[in-house]
Design a protein around this motif. Sequence first.
Motif, mmCIF file in Angstrom:
data_model
loop_
_atom_site.group_PDB
_atom_site.id
_atom_site.type_symbol
_atom_site.label_atom_id
_atom_site.label_comp_id
_atom_site.label_asym_id
_atom_site.label_seq_id
_atom_site.Cartn_x
_atom_site.Cartn_y
_atom_site.Cartn_z
ATOM 1 N N LEU A 38 0.934 -1.111 0.008
ATOM 2 C CA LEU A 38 -0.042 0.099 -0.009
ATOM 3 C C LEU A 38 0.745 1.278 0.084
ATOM 4 O O LEU A 38 1.784 1.470 0.854
ATOM 5 C CB LEU A 38 -1.163 0.006 1.330
ATOM 6 C CG LEU A 38 -1.782 -1.134 1.362
ATOM 7 C CD1 LEU A 38 -2.622 -1.148 2.787
ATOM 8 C CD2 LEU A 38 -2.577 -1.361 0.299
ATOM 9 N N THR A 39 0.687 2.206 -0.942
ATOM 10 C CA THR A 39 1.383 3.294 -1.137
ATOM 11 C C THR A 39 0.548 4.601 -0.955
ATOM 12 O O THR A 39 -0.534 4.472 -1.447
ATOM 13 C CB THR A 39 2.392 3.411 -2.451
ATOM 14 O OG1 THR A 39 1.462 3.267 -3.580
ATOM 15 C CG2 THR A 39 3.164 2.029 -2.426
ATOM 16 N N ALA A 40 1.254 5.718 -0.791
ATOM 17 C CA ALA A 40 0.526 6.954 -1.067
ATOM 18 C C ALA A 40 0.073 7.512 -2.297
ATOM 19 O O ALA A 40 1.032 7.077 -3.188
ATOM 20 C CB ALA A 40 1.426 8.124 -0.292
ATOM 21 N N MET A 41 -1.073 8.164 -2.360
ATOM 22 C CA MET A 41 -1.311 8.481 -3.806
ATOM 23 C C MET A 41 -0.241 9.356 -4.408
ATOM 24 O O MET A 41 0.093 10.224 -3.926
ATOM 25 C CB MET A 41 -2.713 9.060 -3.829
ATOM 26 C CG MET A 41 -3.059 9.732 -5.208
ATOM 27 S SD MET A 41 -3.497 7.988 -6.262
ATOM 28 C CE MET A 41 -5.157 7.502 -5.668
ATOM 29 N N GLY A 42 0.110 8.823 -5.647
ATOM 30 C CA GLY A 42 1.025 10.083 -6.422
ATOM 31 C C GLY A 42 2.614 9.694 -6.119
ATOM 32 O O GLY A 42 3.559 10.255 -6.686
ATOM 33 N N ASP B 12 8.166 5.823 -5.072
ATOM 34 C CA ASP B 12 7.933 4.573 -4.035
ATOM 35 C C ASP B 12 7.500 3.454 -4.516
ATOM 36 O O ASP B 12 7.958 2.146 -4.472
ATOM 37 C CB ASP B 12 7.028 4.920 -2.806
ATOM 38 C CG ASP B 12 7.763 6.078 -2.060
ATOM 39 O OD1 ASP B 12 8.929 6.120 -1.995
ATOM 40 O OD2 ASP B 12 6.980 6.940 -1.391
ATOM 41 N N ARG B 13 6.528 3.311 -5.397
ATOM 42 C CA ARG B 13 6.117 2.225 -6.158
ATOM 43 C C ARG B 13 7.030 1.451 -6.942
ATOM 44 O O ARG B 13 6.988 0.168 -7.107
ATOM 45 C CB ARG B 13 4.834 2.393 -7.122
ATOM 46 C CG ARG B 13 3.703 3.199 -6.234
ATOM 47 C CD ARG B 13 2.506 3.652 -7.183
ATOM 48 N NE ARG B 13 1.520 4.629 -6.507
ATOM 49 C CZ ARG B 13 1.010 5.683 -7.077
ATOM 50 N NH1 ARG B 13 0.904 5.347 -8.488
ATOM 51 N NH2 ARG B 13 0.204 6.351 -6.478
ATOM 52 N N ILE B 14 7.726 2.094 -7.576
ATOM 53 C CA ILE B 14 8.898 1.510 -8.547
ATOM 54 C C ILE B 14 9.974 0.893 -7.585
ATOM 55 O O ILE B 14 10.176 -0.456 -7.701
ATOM 56 C CB ILE B 14 9.568 2.586 -9.237
ATOM 57 C CG1 ILE B 14 8.631 3.282 -10.286
ATOM 58 C CG2 ILE B 14 10.760 1.969 -10.069
ATOM 59 C CD1 ILE B 14 9.285 4.311 -11.240
#
Length: 239
Positions: free
Chosen positions: A81-85, A89-91
């Motif tokens: 779960l990541t912060a929107m935008g 961090d997703r990468i």
Amino acid sequence: MPRQPHILIVDDDREIRSLVAQFLKKHEYRVTAAADGREMMRLLDKGRFDLVVLDLMLPGEDGLSLCRRVRADSSLPIVMLTAMGEEMDRIIGLEMGADDYLPKPFNPWELLARIKAVLRRAADRGATVVSADASMHVFEGWRLDTVKRELRSPDGALVPLTAGEFELLAALVERAGQVLSRDQLLDLTRGRDAAPFDRSVDVLISRLRRKIESDPKEPSIIKTVRGGGYVLSSGVIPQ
């Protein structure tokens, strides 16, 4: 009766833990919750889980570090779960070995869909149907067994792969010499059923290169084709 999948939710927000746990229980999942990394690792040490829903921002040790620790010796599926935008961090999360991600705030139905998709891919490791085609593929001394879902190095060592890494490598090996676009690889490996992050292929390719290439910066096995995609350039011997 079939065993209920056991989900570990790791989030420091008590309300999110409670709401997600209640929602998943209604859909016949066993759920255990943890508020931080210390509790998460304690639970993993003493219990059996099928998937972890892991928040990126946690007090103390963050989700990226925890993901790296789990992935060091386990292929346990992880949905982060990541912060929107927060694209970077997703990468990085995918680089650390997460199987999928979901930005906050999220719809619980979408989380459920992603959990189902990741569990289905993980289950394929033990439910691969043996076909008339060869299940062992040898390339540059590497041996990929598509039935056991194992990769062994030229010296015989077992190389751990996440579900995503295995599926991507299998897609390339089974189509050696054929240039595959990112969209084709997404369709072959994930079927787009979980609306995958469109750069996940590049991240997985980078991780595979670090595992099988003698020089990941100058790859000789998995090559990039400008404007085209990727290709396994080595010859493959089916066995």
